[in-house]
Design an enzyme around this catalytic site. Structure first.
Site, PDB file in Angstrom:
ATOM      1  CB  SER A 117      -0.847  -0.004   1.265  1.00 56.46           C
ATOM      2  OG  SER A 117      -1.500   1.226   1.405  1.00 56.46           O
ATOM      3  CE1 TYR A 141      -4.097  -1.738   4.852  1.00 52.68           C
ATOM      4  CE2 TYR A 141      -3.455   0.483   4.219  1.00 52.68           C
ATOM      5  CZ  TYR A 141      -3.765  -0.821   3.880  1.00 52.68           C
ATOM      6  OH  TYR A 141      -3.723  -1.198   2.561  1.00 52.68           O
ATOM      7  CE  LYS A 145      -2.032  -4.388   3.250  1.00 52.37           C
ATOM      8  NZ  LYS A 145      -2.411  -5.234   2.128  1.00 52.37           N
TER       9      LYS A 145
HETATM   10  N1  UFG Z   1     -12.664  10.929   3.407  1.00 52.50           N
HETATM   11  C1  UFG Z   1     -13.589  11.885   3.771  1.00 52.50           C
HETATM   12  N2  UFG Z   1     -14.839  11.469   4.124  1.00 52.50           N
HETATM   13  C2  UFG Z   1     -15.201  10.147   4.121  1.00 52.50           C
HETATM   14  C3  UFG Z   1     -14.242   9.173   3.725  1.00 52.50           C
HETATM   15  C4  UFG Z   1     -12.981   9.604   3.390  1.00 52.50           C
HETATM   16  O1  UFG Z   1     -13.299  13.082   3.796  1.00 52.50           O
HETATM   17  O2  UFG Z   1     -16.350   9.841   4.475  1.00 52.50           O
HETATM   18  C5  UFG Z   1     -11.302  11.364   3.026  1.00 52.50           C
HETATM   19  C6  UFG Z   1     -10.245  10.791   3.943  1.00 52.50           C
HETATM   20  O3  UFG Z   1     -10.114  11.556   5.105  1.00 52.50           O
HETATM   21  C7  UFG Z   1      -9.028  10.825   3.025  1.00 52.50           C
HETATM   22  C8  UFG Z   1      -9.614  10.574   1.627  1.00 52.50           C
HETATM   23  O4  UFG Z   1     -11.000  10.863   1.752  1.00 52.50           O
HETATM   24  O5  UFG Z   1      -8.458  12.091   3.048  1.00 52.50           O
HETATM   25  C9  UFG Z   1      -9.457   9.153   1.171  1.00 52.50           C
HETATM   26  O6  UFG Z   1      -9.904   8.295   2.196  1.00 52.50           O
HETATM   27  P1  UFG Z   1     -10.247   6.761   1.987  1.00 52.50           P
HETATM   28  O7  UFG Z   1     -10.779   6.244   3.268  1.00 52.50           O
HETATM   29  O8  UFG Z   1     -11.081   6.603   0.763  1.00 52.50           O
HETATM   30  O9  UFG Z   1      -8.835   6.121   1.646  1.00 52.50           O
HETATM   31  P2  UFG Z   1      -7.429   6.234   2.413  1.00 52.50           P
HETATM   32  O10 UFG Z   1      -6.568   7.183   1.629  1.00 52.50           O
HETATM   33  O11 UFG Z   1      -7.581   6.484   3.863  1.00 52.50           O
HETATM   34  O12 UFG Z   1      -6.883   4.751   2.295  1.00 52.50           O
HETATM   35  C10 UFG Z   1      -7.012   4.027   1.079  1.00 52.50           C
HETATM   36  C11 UFG Z   1      -7.129   2.537   1.415  1.00 52.50           C
HETATM   37  C12 UFG Z   1      -5.854   2.028   1.959  1.00 52.50           C
HETATM   38  C13 UFG Z   1      -4.704   2.437   1.075  1.00 52.50           C
HETATM   39  C14 UFG Z   1      -4.675   3.912   0.828  1.00 52.50           C
HETATM   40  C15 UFG Z   1      -3.546   4.249  -0.121  1.00 52.50           C
HETATM   41  O13 UFG Z   1      -8.164   2.292   2.361  1.00 52.50           O
HETATM   42  O14 UFG Z   1      -5.971   0.625   2.032  1.00 52.50           O
HETATM   43  O15 UFG Z   1      -5.904   4.296   0.268  1.00 52.50           O
HETATM   44  O16 UFG Z   1      -3.455   5.618  -0.363  1.00 52.50           O
HETATM   45  F1  UFG Z   1      -3.556   2.094   1.652  1.00 52.50           F
END
Ligand code: UFG
Length: 330
Positions: A117, A141, A145
């Site tokens: 990741s 997380y 990884k």
């Molecule tokens: N976000 C919001 N509101 C929400 C959900 C997410 O503002 O309801 C924001 C988060 O704070 C973040 C962005 O959208 O800034 C992306 O969040 P995600 O939860 O969609 O994804 P993440 O970047 O946290 O993590 C994902 C995967 C991981 C992976 C990562 C790699 O869940 O497994 O991308 O960049 F490692």
């Protein structure tokens, strides 16, 4: 010889299984169906319903089939959740990897393609981030990884297992025929949660943090289509078969989109406004993650096909609107 896909009934796993079958490969799946779905896989594919931490079950698969290579997708993936439940991540992800590597080495299986990741980088010092940049995860997380990658590396050095570790940026979208896609019980990923609003499944999307040091104050990510990730696995398989040395690669488009930009793009795709609210930052979120994927393009000969974020979101929208209750509707 067959390919064992651990987590093959999950989101990225099921898309990869489909790509492997299309390429004429024999596939066996091991999945505990905790987040995966039987309906996500072709009924002709043999599914062992077992947990990655169950060594006897894994060894039974290795005894019953000649396995050439293991694809390992079977991990917990939610960065936000991992901050509150770190041991859930260390148990399933890290301990699961230990058991898998033990079973592989005890049974003479010597190749693995691992779902790593972008979260291993934490808050990168420069953008786009490349594979040699510092790895300092900001959440358990990402830490899990990184530890998993290190475990494979040490086992590779000691016991000759060859590996490809694929560092995915933000996986998104669904198959173009909308027959498989993302289906989590309580989705937390930005695009899925955003699309739940026009689906009538939630009132609004909350933007987590608007005071980040980015042009519009929201976090930036690199959204990569799930079919492009699946393609990269086929490239990695060919690379290992061609004698390629153990290696690790970023998989992203090289383009960053802020949370607000993703919601705007989703509004264009669905053709209406999506209600949003502004909330606090989510713990553990890096500010900005954008990939340099030059190495994968050059060494694995991988070319992502989806380079337009609206097209990526459109495939997700098609899947969710045709299956508002996910695989229950199939
Ligand atoms: N976000 C919001 N509101 C929400 C959900 C997410 O503002 O309801 C924001 C988060 O704070 C973040 C962005 O959208 O800034 C992306 O969040 P995600 O939860 O969609 O994804 P993440 O970047 O946290 O993590 C994902 C995967 C991981 C992976 C990562 C790699 O869940 O497994 O991308 O960049 F490692």
């Amino acid at each position: 010889m067959a390919i064992l896909v651990c987590g093959g009934a999950g989101y990225i796993g099921s898309h990869t299984v489909r790509q492997l079958i299309a390429a004429g490969e024999e596939v066996i799946i091991a999945d505990n169906l905790s987040t995966g779905h039987r309906a996500a896989i072709n009924s002709a594919v043999k599914l062992y319903e077992c947990d990655i931490r169950d060594k006897a079950a894994l060894k039974k698969i290795f005894a019953e089939h000649e396995i050439e290579v293991v694809f390992h997708f079977a991990a917990h993936i939610e960065a936000g959740e991992s901050v509150h439940l770190p041991l859930k991540y260390f148990n399933n992800n890290v301990y699961g990897m230990q058991v898998l590597l033990e079973a592989m080495t005890e049974c003479g299986v010597d190749k693995i393609i691992f779902s790593s990741s972008a979260a291993v980088y934490g808050d990168p010092e420069r953008i786009p981030v490349d594979e040699l940049d510092k790895t300092e995860p900001t959440n358990p997380y990402g830490e899990s990884k990184l530890i998993m990658e290190k475990m494979i590396r040490w086992v590779s050095a000691a016991q000759g297992v060859r590996y490809v570790s694929l560092r995915y940026f933000n996986a998104a979208g669904a198959s173009e025929d909308a027959s498989i896609g993302q289906d989590y019980h309580n989705p937390t990923h930005l695009i899925t949660v955003t699309l739940q609003v026009p689906l009538g499944k939630r009132d609004h999307i909350t933007i987590f943090g608007t005071d980040y040091p980015t042009p519009d104050g929201t976090c930036i990510r690199d959204y990569i289509h799930v079919v492009d990730l699946a393609d990269a696995h086929v490239c990695a398989l060919n690379y290992l078969r061609g004698g390629g040395e153990s290696n690790f690669f970023n998989l992203g488009t090289g383009h960053g989109f802020s949370v607000k930009e993703i919601i705007d793009a989703a509004e264009k795709v669905v053709g209406r406004e999506i209600k949003k609210e502004f909330g606090a930052r989510r713990l553990g979120d890096p500010v900005q993650l954008i990939a340099s994927s030059e190495k994968a393009r050059k060494v694995l000969k991988w070319t992502p096909r989806f380079d337009d974020v609206e097209r990526i979101i459109a495939t997700a929208w098609q899947w969710h609107s045709l299956h508002p209750n996910g695989y229950e509707d199939k």
